[in-house]
Design a protein around this motif. Structure first.
Motif, PDB file in Angstrom:
ATOM      1  N   PHE A  37       0.901  -1.050   0.060  1.00  0.00           N
ATOM      2  CA  PHE A  37       0.056  -0.034   0.147  1.00  0.00           C
ATOM      3  C   PHE A  37       0.847   1.187  -0.069  1.00  0.00           C
ATOM      4  CE2 PHE A  37      -2.973  -2.983   2.267  1.00  0.00           C
ATOM      5  CZ  PHE A  37      -3.783  -3.064   1.406  1.00  0.00           C
ATOM      6  N   TYR A  38       2.118   1.323   0.317  1.00  0.00           N
ATOM      7  CA  TYR A  38       3.067   2.260   0.209  1.00  0.00           C
ATOM      8  C   TYR A  38       4.033   2.239  -0.611  1.00  0.00           C
ATOM      9  CZ  TYR A  38       0.829   2.674   5.141  1.00  0.00           C
ATOM     10  OH  TYR A  38       0.153   2.804   6.148  1.00  0.00           O
ATOM     11  N   GLU A  39       3.714   2.677  -1.847  1.00  0.00           N
ATOM     12  CA  GLU A  39       5.003   2.795  -3.069  1.00  0.00           C
ATOM     13  C   GLU A  39       5.084   4.097  -3.105  1.00  0.00           C
ATOM     14  OE1 GLU A  39       3.651   0.663  -6.481  1.00  0.00           O
ATOM     15  OE2 GLU A  39       2.398  -0.887  -5.433  1.00  0.00           O
ATOM     16  N   ALA A  40       6.452   4.499  -2.817  1.00  0.00           N
ATOM     17  CA  ALA A  40       6.998   5.726  -3.076  1.00  0.00           C
ATOM     18  C   ALA A  40       6.647   6.581  -4.450  1.00  0.00           C
ATOM     19  CB  ALA A  40       8.410   6.036  -2.581  1.00  0.00           C
ATOM     20  N   SER A  41       6.585   5.749  -5.424  1.00  0.00           N
ATOM     21  CA  SER A  41       6.547   6.137  -6.754  1.00  0.00           C
ATOM     22  C   SER A  41       5.063   6.528  -7.049  1.00  0.00           C
ATOM     23  CB  SER A  41       6.951   5.116  -7.960  1.00  0.00           C
ATOM     24  OG  SER A  41       5.803   3.704  -7.679  1.00  0.00           O
ATOM     25  N   LYS A  42       4.022   6.699  -6.414  1.00  0.00           N
ATOM     26  CA  LYS A  42       2.667   7.194  -6.523  1.00  0.00           C
ATOM     27  C   LYS A  42       2.156   7.604  -5.166  1.00  0.00           C
ATOM     28  CE  LYS A  42       0.566   2.411  -6.305  1.00  0.00           C
ATOM     29  NZ  LYS A  42      -0.189   1.619  -7.015  1.00  0.00           N
ATOM     30  N   PRO A  43       1.250   8.558  -5.433  1.00  0.00           N
ATOM     31  CA  PRO A  43       0.376   8.909  -4.208  1.00  0.00           C
ATOM     32  C   PRO A  43      -0.242   7.936  -3.180  1.00  0.00           C
ATOM     33  CG  PRO A  43      -0.413  10.301  -6.191  1.00  0.00           C
ATOM     34  CD  PRO A  43       0.363   9.069  -6.469  1.00  0.00           C
ATOM     35  N   PHE A  44      -0.097   8.245  -1.876  1.00  0.00           N
ATOM     36  CA  PHE A  44      -0.844   7.334  -1.140  1.00  0.00           C
ATOM     37  C   PHE A  44      -2.207   7.504  -0.713  1.00  0.00           C
ATOM     38  CE2 PHE A  44      -1.762   6.310   3.360  1.00  0.00           C
ATOM     39  CZ  PHE A  44      -1.638   5.037   3.489  1.00  0.00           C
ATOM     40  N   THR A  45      -2.961   6.554  -0.750  1.00  0.00           N
ATOM     41  CA  THR A  45      -4.415   6.425  -0.452  1.00  0.00           C
ATOM     42  C   THR A  45      -4.662   5.831   0.909  1.00  0.00           C
ATOM     43  OG1 THR A  45      -4.975   6.320  -2.765  1.00  0.00           O
ATOM     44  CG2 THR A  45      -6.766   5.690  -0.924  1.00  0.00           C
ATOM     45  N   CYS A  46      -5.224   6.602   1.808  1.00  0.00           N
ATOM     46  CA  CYS A  46      -5.539   6.277   3.182  1.00  0.00           C
ATOM     47  C   CYS A  46      -6.029   4.849   3.092  1.00  0.00           C
ATOM     48  CB  CYS A  46      -6.258   7.147   3.800  1.00  0.00           C
ATOM     49  SG  CYS A  46      -5.803   8.824   4.067  1.00  0.00           S
ATOM     50  N   LEU A  47      -5.698   4.077   4.003  1.00  0.00           N
ATOM     51  CA  LEU A  47      -6.178   2.554   3.975  1.00  0.00           C
ATOM     52  C   LEU A  47      -7.950   2.604   4.236  1.00  0.00           C
ATOM     53  CD1 LEU A  47      -3.622   0.649   6.093  1.00  0.00           C
ATOM     54  CD2 LEU A  47      -3.853   1.212   3.723  1.00  0.00           C
ATOM     55  N   ASP A  48      -8.389   3.633   4.748  1.00  0.00           N
ATOM     56  CA  ASP A  48      -9.924   3.596   4.852  1.00  0.00           C
ATOM     57  C   ASP A  48     -10.572   4.468   3.662  1.00  0.00           C
ATOM     58  OD1 ASP A  48      -9.044   6.573   5.433  1.00  0.00           O
ATOM     59  OD2 ASP A  48     -10.308   6.525   7.312  1.00  0.00           O
ATOM     60  N   GLY A  49      -9.627   4.737   2.790  1.00  0.00           N
ATOM     61  CA  GLY A  49     -10.169   5.501   1.563  1.00  0.00           C
ATOM     62  C   GLY A  49     -10.467   7.010   1.729  1.00  0.00           C
TER      63      GLY A  49
END
Length: 238
Positions: A37-49
């Motif tokens: 879920f944590y990829e530095a190459s793209k924005p992060f989406t909160c796990l609860d969306g």
């Protein structure tokens, strides 16, 4: 927001690399199961969306997600969770509020990376204690299994003894019945012999009584006692 270069030491936790293991870089406080879920190459989406943020905002000590998933490695979110890798022992999750609070919660000391607390990696000693507990538990389980087996063997032994006793009792009953059956004719013969003997005794006594009476009568007739009874003696005195 801190520059990305300054955040990298905070963002990335490099777990110990074991022989044959594959190194997986992920933000500090993120479990291996959640690293994708944590990829530095793209924005992060909160796990609860609840939101999507720039990856540079992950672990920037500011809570952007309602579920606290953007701050797994800081104490910014009150509801966040920090993952302790605890290599050599068992992983655990602690509240993010415990990160850098001066208290060593993770045995690998990763929760106090910036607090100045003198935490030592105690995972190996904890693992040793855990192994000792596991060995004691296994000894206890083996002792319980042995106890159960002995109890079962004792119960089987009691059952065998009871069955053997019942068999002996049946055998004794059979022998007693056979003895009684064999002794029946003998007892009947003895009883018959006793009755005959008693009858003979009674007959002999009667004969003796009759003989005594005859002798007494003869003695009365043999007036002169010569052992002969004459005609005169039969007629009696004149």
């Amino acid at each position: 927001m801190l520059p990305l270069l300054l955040l990298l030491p905070v963002l990335l936790l490099v777990p110990p690399v074991l022989p044959g293991a594959v190194e997986v870089t992920r933000p500090r406080g993120v479990s291996l199961s959640n690293h994708h879920f944590y990829e530095a190459s793209k924005p992060f989406t909160c796990l609860d969306g609840s939101a999507t943020i720039a990856f540079a905002w992950v672990n920037d000590d500011y809570c952007d997600c309602r579920d606290g998933s953007d701050e797994p490695g800081t104490a910014a979110c009150p509801n966040g969770r920090f993952h302790c890798t605890n290599a050599g022992y068992r992983p655990q999750n602690i509240p993010s509020a415990h990160v850098n609070d001066g208290v060593c919660d993770c045995c690998d000391a990763t929760d106090e990376y910036n607090s100045g607390a003198a935490c030592e990696n105690t995972c190996k000693s904890w693992a040793g204690e855990r192994e000792a507990l596991q060995r004691r538990a296994e000894v206890a389980r083996e002792g319980f299994r042995i106890k159960q087996r002995l109890a079962q063997e004792a119960a089987a032994g009691r059952q065998e003894k009871q069955e053997a006793r019942r068999g002996l009792e049946q055998r004794v009953g059979t022998l007693r019945a056979a003895k009684e059956a064999a002794e029946g004719p003998e007892r009947a013969a003895k009883e018959e012999h006793r009755r005959r003997w008693e009858a003979e005794q009674r007959a002999a006594a009667a004969a003796a009584a009759e003989a005594a009476q005859a002798d007494e009568a003869f003695a009365e007739l043999d007036a002169d006692g010569d052992g002969w009874v004459t005609a005169a003696e039969l007629r009696g005195p004149p």
